[in-house]
Scaffold this motif. Structure first.
Motif, PDB file in Angstrom:
ATOM      1  N   ARG A  89      16.212  11.543   1.375  1.00  0.00           N
ATOM      2  CA  ARG A  89      14.939  12.203   1.037  1.00  0.00           C
ATOM      3  C   ARG A  89      13.767  11.469   1.669  1.00  0.00           C
ATOM      4  N   HIS A  90      12.988  12.179   2.385  1.00  0.00           N
ATOM      5  CA  HIS A  90      12.033  11.537   3.261  1.00  0.00           C
ATOM      6  C   HIS A  90      11.150  12.618   3.841  1.00  0.00           C
ATOM      7  N   TYR A  91       9.971  12.277   4.278  1.00  0.00           N
ATOM      8  CA  TYR A  91       9.098  13.251   4.940  1.00  0.00           C
ATOM      9  C   TYR A  91       8.925  14.481   4.051  1.00  0.00           C
ATOM     10  N   ALA A  92       8.847  14.256   2.738  1.00  0.00           N
ATOM     11  CA  ALA A  92       8.923  15.389   1.825  1.00  0.00           C
ATOM     12  C   ALA A  92       7.562  15.749   1.236  1.00  0.00           C
ATOM     13  N   LEU A 119       5.121  13.038   3.071  1.00  0.00           N
ATOM     14  CA  LEU A 119       4.882  13.582   4.411  1.00  0.00           C
ATOM     15  C   LEU A 119       4.063  12.625   5.258  1.00  0.00           C
ATOM     16  N   SER A 120       4.393  12.523   6.523  1.00  0.00           N
ATOM     17  CA  SER A 120       3.560  11.730   7.424  1.00  0.00           C
ATOM     18  C   SER A 120       2.231  12.447   7.663  1.00  0.00           C
ATOM     19  N   PRO A 121       1.168  11.667   7.931  1.00  0.00           N
ATOM     20  CA  PRO A 121      -0.153  12.274   8.134  1.00  0.00           C
ATOM     21  C   PRO A 121      -0.412  12.607   9.604  1.00  0.00           C
ATOM     22  N   ALA A 146       0.832  -1.209   0.000  1.00  0.00           N
ATOM     23  CA  ALA A 146       0.000   0.000   0.000  1.00  0.00           C
ATOM     24  C   ALA A 146       0.864   1.255   0.000  1.00  0.00           C
ATOM     25  N   LYS A 147       1.960   1.220   0.743  1.00  0.00           N
ATOM     26  CA  LYS A 147       2.815   2.404   0.867  1.00  0.00           C
ATOM     27  C   LYS A 147       3.800   2.552  -0.286  1.00  0.00           C
ATOM     28  N   GLY A 148       4.025   1.472  -1.045  1.00  0.00           N
ATOM     29  CA  GLY A 148       5.121   1.507  -2.011  1.00  0.00           C
ATOM     30  C   GLY A 148       6.451   1.571  -1.287  1.00  0.00           C
ATOM     31  N   PRO A 192       3.911   1.484  10.263  1.00  0.00           N
ATOM     32  CA  PRO A 192       4.675   2.662   9.850  1.00  0.00           C
ATOM     33  C   PRO A 192       3.719   3.843   9.778  1.00  0.00           C
ATOM     34  N   SER A 193       4.241   5.017   9.501  1.00  0.00           N
ATOM     35  CA  SER A 193       3.360   6.167   9.281  1.00  0.00           C
ATOM     36  C   SER A 193       2.475   5.886   8.061  1.00  0.00           C
ATOM     37  N   ALA A 194       1.245   6.407   8.092  1.00  0.00           N
ATOM     38  CA  ALA A 194       0.242   6.042   7.083  1.00  0.00           C
ATOM     39  C   ALA A 194       0.297   6.968   5.866  1.00  0.00           C
ATOM     40  N   ASN A 195       1.458   6.983   5.226  1.00  0.00           N
ATOM     41  CA  ASN A 195       1.659   7.784   4.017  1.00  0.00           C
ATOM     42  C   ASN A 195       2.332   6.916   2.962  1.00  0.00           C
ATOM     43  N   ARG A 196       2.272   7.358   1.701  1.00  0.00           N
ATOM     44  CA  ARG A 196       3.061   6.697   0.670  1.00  0.00           C
ATOM     45  C   ARG A 196       4.541   6.898   1.000  1.00  0.00           C
ATOM     46  N   SER A 204      13.089   5.031   1.322  1.00  0.00           N
ATOM     47  CA  SER A 204      12.360   4.393   2.410  1.00  0.00           C
ATOM     48  C   SER A 204      11.383   5.374   3.009  1.00  0.00           C
ATOM     49  N   SER A 205      10.567   4.890   3.938  1.00  0.00           N
ATOM     50  CA  SER A 205       9.568   5.774   4.517  1.00  0.00           C
ATOM     51  C   SER A 205       9.504   5.619   6.009  1.00  0.00           C
TER      52      SER A 205
HETATM   53 MG    MG Z   1       7.288   6.993   7.899  1.00  0.00          MG
END
Ligand code: MG
Ligand code: TXA
Length: 342
Positions: free
Chosen positions: A234-237, A152-154, A57-59, A144-148, A341-342
């Motif tokens: 690159r993350h949380y972008a 950005l984290s939700p 779901a997150k890729g 994990p955080s519920a974002n792709r 990664s996420s």
């Molecule tokens: Mg995350």
């Protein structure tokens, strides 16, 4: 699959609604739920197929392990094979709360959770809805955080839907999450313990309880082992290019002069002008963290060409905010794959 959204009272979660969500988790499906930091995307941590569903779901690349959430300290032994004295001291002080501890894992924990590694990250979240859901499910919850991946984290249910609508079964909507940025991640399997991700529990908070810890480097050395797979640059972008500015006003003026639509995160109040969306941020680090992702989501949705962020103050309590902003500003082009990664 349509994603169902259920409103749940953040302080007094309705038992019937929680029972429904727990049943979805027990069936091996995915439920996004609020924690005190950000929304998480939960699955039964002991069900490898369900956990693989999170990655799909997150890729999210399979080499990035996920945090296991428990509702009681006594349940850590179900997933971790060690519980050092430092873990006991930290849990007594900070759980439930935004501190994740990396421990040696038990065999029962699927490789999908730990990315095949020997350790498992565990935390007890401090949100009534998260605790009620974990208890009702009766199993540890990988989330994990519920974002792709890399986005950005939700901090609100709407943010979850922005990335994952149609990809997950259910979202429990309890309004904004109070903390606003992800938990501190501390590796207790190394000596001295290593801070893998700064968060709302600060280095000083931890050192007051267990003594000196080491900081993981911000960027892994070329070809070297990653301290934590989620530490990649690159993350949380946001989707809009973001830059940090020591003189935000000057940078904003430059961009407006060439006709850009600019979103500006600043602590300086003042007038709006054509092409400029100004968001005035709090001076206090905790309040800033709580507001950060919501502000970035808002600017992203507003169709800006650029986001300019005034460089926040330095100091221990601002470390996690600097970390997230530095990653959000990282200029690498976005691509899915094993390097991200996420
Ligand atoms: Mg995350
Ligand atoms: O606040 C939070 O921690 C939120 C809420 C939902 O609990 N969760 C969250 O999860 O931020 P995620 O997957 O977005 O970030 C987890 C971080 C990643 O940097 C990951 O690499 C790291 O924790 N991590 C997970 N398991 C690990 C392990 N066994 N060893 C080292 N790092 C680990």
């Amino acid at each position: 699959m349509p994603t169902e959204v259920i409103r749940v009272d953040p302080l007094h979660p309705q038992a019937d609604l929680i029972a429904r969500a727990a049943e979805v988790l027990r069936c091996g499906r995915l439920v996004a739920f609020p924690t005190e930091t950000v929304y998480g995307l939960g699955a039964n941590a002991l069900d490898a197929g369900a956990v693989r569903g999170i990655f799909a779901a997150k890729g999210r690349p399979a080499n990035n392990p996920v945090i296991v959430h428990v509702a009681e300290i006594a349940c850590v032994v179900d997933v971790a094979s060690t519980w050092p004295k430092t873990a006991d001291q930290l849990a007594a002080q900070f759980w439930p709360g935004p501190l994740t501890l990396v421990l040696l894992k038990r065999d029962i924990v699927p490789d999908a959770v730990t990315a095949g590694g020997p350790t498992v990250a565990v935390r007890m979240p401090a949100h009534p809805v998260a605790l009620a859901l974990i208890r009702a499910a009766g199993v540890p919850i990988a989330a994990p955080s519920a974002n792709r991946s890399t986005e950005l984290s939700p901090t609100r249910a709407e943010h979850v839907l922005r990335g994952l609508d149609g990809l997950i079964d259910l979202v429990l909507d309890s309004g904004p999450t109070p903390g606003g940025i992800e938990s501190t991640v501390l590796d207790l399997t190394s000596t001295p313990p290593r801070l893998l991700r700064p968060g709302l529990v600060t280095r000083a908070d931890i050192e007051r309880v267990i003594g000196p810890i080491q900081l993981a480097p911000h960027t892994p050395s070329a070809g070297g082992a990653l301290p934590s797979p989620g530490m990649l640059a690159r993350h949380y972008a946001p989707r809009t290019p973001l830059e940090l500015a020591t003189d935000g006003r000057q940078r904003v003026e430059e961009l407006l002069a060439v006709g850009d639509k600019v979103g500006w995160l600043t602590v300086v109040d003042g007038a709006m002008s054509a092409g400029l969306t100004r968001i005035v941020m709090p001076h206090d680090a905790r309040a800033y963290a709580a507001a950060l992702y919501a502000a970035l989501h808002l600017l992203d949705e507003g169709g800006q060409d650029r986001i300019v962020v005034d460089t926040p103050p330095s100091g221990d309590e601002w470390l996690a905010i600097h970390d997230r902003l530095r990653r959000a500003a990282h200029a690498e082009p976005k691509k899915e794959g094993p390097q991200l990664s996420s």
